[in-house]
Design an enzyme around this catalytic site. Structure first.
Site, PDB file in Angstrom:
ATOM      1  N   GLU A 112      -9.500  -2.270   3.467  1.00 43.56           N
ATOM      2  CA  GLU A 112      -9.262  -1.883   4.849  1.00 43.56           C
ATOM      3  C   GLU A 112     -10.418  -1.047   5.392  1.00 43.56           C
ATOM      4  OE1 GLU A 112      -4.382  -1.798   5.149  1.00 43.56           O
ATOM      5  OE2 GLU A 112      -5.478   0.076   5.000  1.00 43.56           O
TER       6      GLU A 112
ATOM      7  N   ASP B 241       0.825  -1.205   0.000  1.00 45.91           N
ATOM      8  CA  ASP B 241       0.000   0.000   0.000  1.00 45.91           C
ATOM      9  C   ASP B 241       0.862   1.259   0.000  1.00 45.91           C
ATOM     10  OD1 ASP B 241      -2.134  -1.764   0.148  1.00 45.91           O
ATOM     11  OD2 ASP B 241      -2.366  -1.542   2.318  1.00 45.91           O
TER      12      ASP B 241
END
Length: 277
Positions: free
Chosen positions: A171, A56
């Site tokens: 997420e 990420d």
């Protein structure tokens, strides 16, 4: 078949369920342009992002570097600052350094958060309360995440900068971020992406395969160091991504995901305020 709730959640999190094959280059260009626009509109000159060694921050970091390089070609003053934020030593430091090598940031700086975190934890005392080791470990993990964001905002203050976040839809769906920690930022260029789509962008950008497909871990807990995200979730990223894309998932997994989404709603919301008089 997608349920009404599943479709509503996908819309809320900005999911494009019609992601066509080979659209990665277009998404890279679109998200790079987004970063440039936000930076220019703000009047700021720098982008600040913590680099952990995971896919990420690697992907967001490379997008940031591309954005500022293109702005400089257009005559603008812009740069990207990559920040290493270890707590003492980091087990996967080699991956973090490999990420930095790939990103090629304008500036790299390191702020070790250990002294600040340990000092704060030592200063906390509540009369009559004896937290369990598990409670201490959980709270300290959140303090680590918030200390990292405090450091990034201080660097942004010093450099007329904006803090970049790495949150994506998988997420966000699971509420797998620390409120006012890694969930705090000025712009989130990976928003609306599934985990597999983040990996597709990283691959399209030319990132090393071992970083693109590395098993993700927040690594905040000391009683369970290196605990994988999927262990914390109780399901896989593939299942979470399938849910977001409107695909069928088994009932038990659907229930687990939707329960996580409901329980963590406060993380995705603005602070509660009273109704107008």
């Amino acid at each position: 078949m997608s349920t009404a709730l599943q479709a509503d959640i996908a819309r809320e999190l900005g999911i494009n369920q019609q992601w066509p094959a080979g659209s990665e280059a277009r998404e890279v260009a679109r998200r790079t342009a987004f970063i440039q626009q936000v930076l220019q509109d703000s009047g700021c000159k720098t982008l600040v992002l913590g680099i952990s060694g995971g896919v990420d921050s690697l992907t967001a970091g490379r997008l940031c570097q591309l954005a500022v390089e293109q702005l400089r070609e257009q005559g603008h003053d812009a740069r990207f600052i990559a920040v290493r934020l270890p707590y003492r030593t980091q087990a996967d430091e080699r991956d973090a350094q490999a990420s930095l090598d790939f990103i090629g940031p304008d500036l790299i700086t390191t702020s070790n958060i250990a002294e600040g975190v340990d000092g704060l934890m030592a200063a906390i005392s509540i009369e009559g309360l004896q937290p369990t080791p598990e409670q201490v470990d959980f709270a300290k993990g959140n303090v680590k995440a918030r200390a990292r964001m405090v450091a990034q905002y201080a660097i942004a203050n010093f450099t007329n900068g904006l803090v970049v976040g790495t949150d994506h839809a998988a997420e966000a769906l699971m509420g797998f971020f620390t409120k006012f920690g890694d969930g705090a930022c000025d712009l989130a260029p990976l928003s609306g992406l599934t985990k597999s789509q983040v990996r597709l962008l990283a691959d399209a950008l030319g990132a090393p395969a071992h970083l693109v497909h590395k098993a993700p871990t927040a690594d905040l807990e000391e009683l369970q160091p290196g605990k994988l995200d999927e262990v914390a979730y109780g399901c896989s990223y593939a299942e979470i991504d399938a849910y977001l894309m409107g695909e069928e998932v088994v009932p038990a997994t659907r229930a687990l995901i939707e329960d996580a989404y409901r329980r963590t709603a406060h993380k995705r919301a603005l602070p509660c305020v009273p109704d107008a008089a």
